[in-house]
Design a protein around this motif. Structure first.
Motif, PDB file in Angstrom:
ATOM      1  N   ASP A 161      -2.265   7.982  -1.278  1.00  0.00           N
ATOM      2  CA  ASP A 161      -2.994   7.210  -0.267  1.00  0.00           C
ATOM      3  C   ASP A 161      -4.466   7.624  -0.171  1.00  0.00           C
ATOM      4  O   ASP A 161      -4.907   8.574  -0.819  1.00  0.00           O
ATOM      5  CB  ASP A 161      -2.292   7.266   1.096  1.00  0.00           C
ATOM      6  CG  ASP A 161      -2.383   8.631   1.769  1.00  0.00           C
ATOM      7  OD1 ASP A 161      -3.142   9.504   1.310  1.00  0.00           O
ATOM      8  OD2 ASP A 161      -1.687   8.816   2.787  1.00  0.00           O
ATOM      9  N   GLY A 162      -5.208   6.889   0.647  1.00  0.00           N
ATOM     10  CA  GLY A 162      -6.645   7.105   0.766  1.00  0.00           C
ATOM     11  C   GLY A 162      -7.022   8.513   1.200  1.00  0.00           C
ATOM     12  O   GLY A 162      -7.970   9.104   0.689  1.00  0.00           O
ATOM     13  N   THR A 163      -6.266   9.082   2.138  1.00  0.00           N
ATOM     14  CA  THR A 163      -6.552  10.445   2.600  1.00  0.00           C
ATOM     15  C   THR A 163      -6.412  11.444   1.466  1.00  0.00           C
ATOM     16  O   THR A 163      -7.244  12.334   1.307  1.00  0.00           O
ATOM     17  CB  THR A 163      -5.610  10.839   3.765  1.00  0.00           C
ATOM     18  OG1 THR A 163      -5.733   9.871   4.795  1.00  0.00           O
ATOM     19  CG2 THR A 163      -5.961  12.200   4.307  1.00  0.00           C
ATOM     20  N   GLU A 164      -5.379  11.289   0.670  1.00  0.00           N
ATOM     21  CA  GLU A 164      -5.157  12.205  -0.451  1.00  0.00           C
ATOM     22  C   GLU A 164      -6.260  12.055  -1.503  1.00  0.00           C
ATOM     23  O   GLU A 164      -6.704  13.034  -2.094  1.00  0.00           O
ATOM     24  CB  GLU A 164      -3.777  11.976  -1.068  1.00  0.00           C
ATOM     25  CG  GLU A 164      -3.374  13.038  -2.069  1.00  0.00           C
ATOM     26  CD  GLU A 164      -3.382  14.461  -1.514  1.00  0.00           C
ATOM     27  OE1 GLU A 164      -3.769  15.380  -2.264  1.00  0.00           O
ATOM     28  OE2 GLU A 164      -3.014  14.666  -0.343  1.00  0.00           O
ATOM     29  N   LYS A 191      -4.444   2.709   3.173  1.00  0.00           N
ATOM     30  CA  LYS A 191      -3.020   2.642   2.820  1.00  0.00           C
ATOM     31  C   LYS A 191      -2.890   2.179   1.369  1.00  0.00           C
ATOM     32  O   LYS A 191      -3.151   1.026   1.056  1.00  0.00           O
ATOM     33  CB  LYS A 191      -2.307   1.630   3.716  1.00  0.00           C
ATOM     34  CG  LYS A 191      -1.998   2.159   5.078  1.00  0.00           C
ATOM     35  CD  LYS A 191      -0.573   2.633   5.078  1.00  0.00           C
ATOM     36  CE  LYS A 191      -0.087   2.928   6.477  1.00  0.00           C
ATOM     37  NZ  LYS A 191       0.580   4.195   6.577  1.00  0.00           N
ATOM     38  N   LEU A 192      -2.493   3.102   0.498  1.00  0.00           N
ATOM     39  CA  LEU A 192      -2.346   2.794  -0.925  1.00  0.00           C
ATOM     40  C   LEU A 192      -1.011   3.319  -1.439  1.00  0.00           C
ATOM     41  O   LEU A 192      -0.494   4.304  -0.919  1.00  0.00           O
ATOM     42  CB  LEU A 192      -3.469   3.464  -1.735  1.00  0.00           C
ATOM     43  CG  LEU A 192      -4.877   2.941  -1.549  1.00  0.00           C
ATOM     44  CD1 LEU A 192      -5.886   3.877  -2.191  1.00  0.00           C
ATOM     45  CD2 LEU A 192      -5.000   1.546  -2.142  1.00  0.00           C
ATOM     46  N   PRO A 193      -0.471   2.687  -2.486  1.00  0.00           N
ATOM     47  CA  PRO A 193       0.767   3.214  -3.080  1.00  0.00           C
ATOM     48  C   PRO A 193       0.484   4.487  -3.888  1.00  0.00           C
ATOM     49  O   PRO A 193      -0.645   4.721  -4.318  1.00  0.00           O
ATOM     50  CB  PRO A 193       1.216   2.076  -4.006  1.00  0.00           C
ATOM     51  CG  PRO A 193      -0.015   1.288  -4.294  1.00  0.00           C
ATOM     52  CD  PRO A 193      -0.920   1.454  -3.113  1.00  0.00           C
ATOM     53  N   ILE A 194       1.498   5.283  -4.066  1.00  0.00           N
ATOM     54  CA  ILE A 194       1.510   6.513  -4.859  1.00  0.00           C
ATOM     55  C   ILE A 194       0.668   7.602  -4.191  1.00  0.00           C
ATOM     56  O   ILE A 194       1.198   8.559  -3.667  1.00  0.00           O
ATOM     57  CB  ILE A 194       1.077   6.293  -6.329  1.00  0.00           C
ATOM     58  CG1 ILE A 194       1.933   5.191  -6.967  1.00  0.00           C
ATOM     59  CG2 ILE A 194       1.191   7.588  -7.127  1.00  0.00           C
ATOM     60  CD1 ILE A 194       1.404   4.661  -8.271  1.00  0.00           C
ATOM     61  N   ALA A 244      -9.564  -0.755  -8.695  1.00  0.00           N
ATOM     62  CA  ALA A 244      -8.320  -0.003  -8.880  1.00  0.00           C
ATOM     63  C   ALA A 244      -7.365  -0.436  -7.778  1.00  0.00           C
ATOM     64  O   ALA A 244      -7.805  -0.793  -6.689  1.00  0.00           O
ATOM     65  CB  ALA A 244      -8.592   1.499  -8.806  1.00  0.00           C
ATOM     66  N   GLU A 245      -6.049  -0.400  -8.079  1.00  0.00           N
ATOM     67  CA  GLU A 245      -5.098  -0.841  -7.061  1.00  0.00           C
ATOM     68  C   GLU A 245      -4.284   0.289  -6.463  1.00  0.00           C
ATOM     69  O   GLU A 245      -3.477   0.068  -5.566  1.00  0.00           O
ATOM     70  CB  GLU A 245      -4.191  -1.937  -7.602  1.00  0.00           C
ATOM     71  CG  GLU A 245      -3.337  -1.544  -8.763  1.00  0.00           C
ATOM     72  CD  GLU A 245      -2.496  -2.722  -9.252  1.00  0.00           C
ATOM     73  OE1 GLU A 245      -1.335  -2.828  -8.822  1.00  0.00           O
ATOM     74  OE2 GLU A 245      -3.004  -3.511 -10.056  1.00  0.00           O
ATOM     75  N   SER A 246      -4.501   1.525  -6.928  1.00  0.00           N
ATOM     76  CA  SER A 246      -3.776   2.660  -6.355  1.00  0.00           C
ATOM     77  C   SER A 246      -4.706   3.870  -6.274  1.00  0.00           C
ATOM     78  O   SER A 246      -5.753   3.916  -6.924  1.00  0.00           O
ATOM     79  CB  SER A 246      -2.555   3.010  -7.215  1.00  0.00           C
ATOM     80  OG  SER A 246      -2.977   3.599  -8.440  1.00  0.00           O
ATOM     81  N   GLY A 247      -4.291   4.843  -5.487  1.00  0.00           N
ATOM     82  CA  GLY A 247      -5.066   6.076  -5.385  1.00  0.00           C
ATOM     83  C   GLY A 247      -5.147   6.810  -6.713  1.00  0.00           C
ATOM     84  O   GLY A 247      -6.166   7.388  -7.058  1.00  0.00           O
TER      85      GLY A 247
END
Length: 119
Positions: free
Chosen positions: A60-63, A55-58, A32-35
């Motif tokens: 992020d990893g924390t979310e 660090k991901l678009p839309i 997958a390329e986004s959260g």
């Protein structure tokens, strides 16, 4: 039964590298390329391990980790980041995070750690 790994990174090169390595080791790999894509995949089917870029678009990893915890998705996670010092502080609150890996990473070390987590 084949272990399933979800690799989430917005950089195509990292996704392809990890997919190739883990496929060669006999794992089933989904990318997958986004959260958002990661969460969709996690709700869609079970995985044995999550390799998650911080660090991901839309979303992020924390979310992603917060939503997994909220929805009781207990897949062990390895978080990848170029900013390990910053990430480690905020990530320790998540029990599913087994390790934070610095980018660029040693693929052999990552592979061996993945093997230990999945055994």
């Amino acid at each position: 039964m084949t272990k399933a790994i979800l690799v989430v990174d917005d950089q195509p090169g990292i996704r392809m590298l990890l997919q190739e390595i883990f496929n060669d080791e006999g794992y089933s790999v989904t990318t997958a390329e986004s959260g958002k894509e990661a969460l969709d995949s996690l709700y869609d089917r079970p995985f044995d391990l999550l390799m998650l870029d911080y660090k991901l678009p839309i979303i992020d990893g924390t979310e992603v980790l917060k939503q997994m915890e909220r929805d009781q998705i207990t897949v062990p996670a390895i978080v990848m980041s170029g900013l390990v010092e910053d990430v480690t502080k905020g990530i320790n609150e998540f029990s599913i995070v087994k390790k934070v890996v610095a980018k660029p990473f040693n693929i052999q070390e990552v592979s061996e750690f993945v093997k230990r987590v999945l055994e």
